[in-house]
Design a protein around this motif. Structure first.
Motif: not given
Length: 132
Positions: A47, A53, A66
């Motif tokens: 991400i 994640e 995350v």
């Protein structure tokens, strides 16, 4: 800051850094020998530039999956490496606390104007060798 940029690929295994709590014994050890990382956990997706994640187990479902790249450490898989996975309750702040089994002895030491209580506890059950 790291000297070289660190990148992980989807499917890699990583360890999560947990925060040490001052004065808490972890696995019967204090200080430098107390565990600082838990895992390994698998990376599901990247991400942005600095977040990943992770696939977390069901007991850590309350945590957001995350994590920033600075909290992760790479895990190199080795077939001879056997991980003893202990159930650890992790707080939302990535910290945990262990309770001793039994108090063995108590003493009170006098230091100038202060009384200091010393407590000797029985080690954790998974650290004590089996009696034959």
């Amino acid at each position: 800051m790291r000297r070289c940029e660190l990148e992980f690929a989807v499917g890699d295994k990583v360890f999560l850094k947990v925060s040490p709590m001052k004065g808490v014994m972890r696995f019967g050890r204090k200080g430098k020998l107390s565990p600082r990382f838990i895992g390994p956990y698998e990376i599901l997706r990247r991400i942005g530039k600095v977040a990943y994640e992770l696939k977390l187990p069901s007991e850590m479902a309350m945590m957001h999956p995350v994590f920033h790249i600075l909290i992760l450490r790479f895990y190199k898989a080795d077939l001879s490496h056997v991980l003893n996975h202990e159930e650890i309750e992790i707080n939302e702040g990535l910290s945990y606390e262990e309770e001793p089994i039994q108090v063995m002895d108590r003493q009170v030491r006098r230091l100038r104007a202060k009384d200091v209580a010393l407590v000797r506890v029985e080690p954790f059950s998974y650290l004590v060798p089996a009696k034959v």
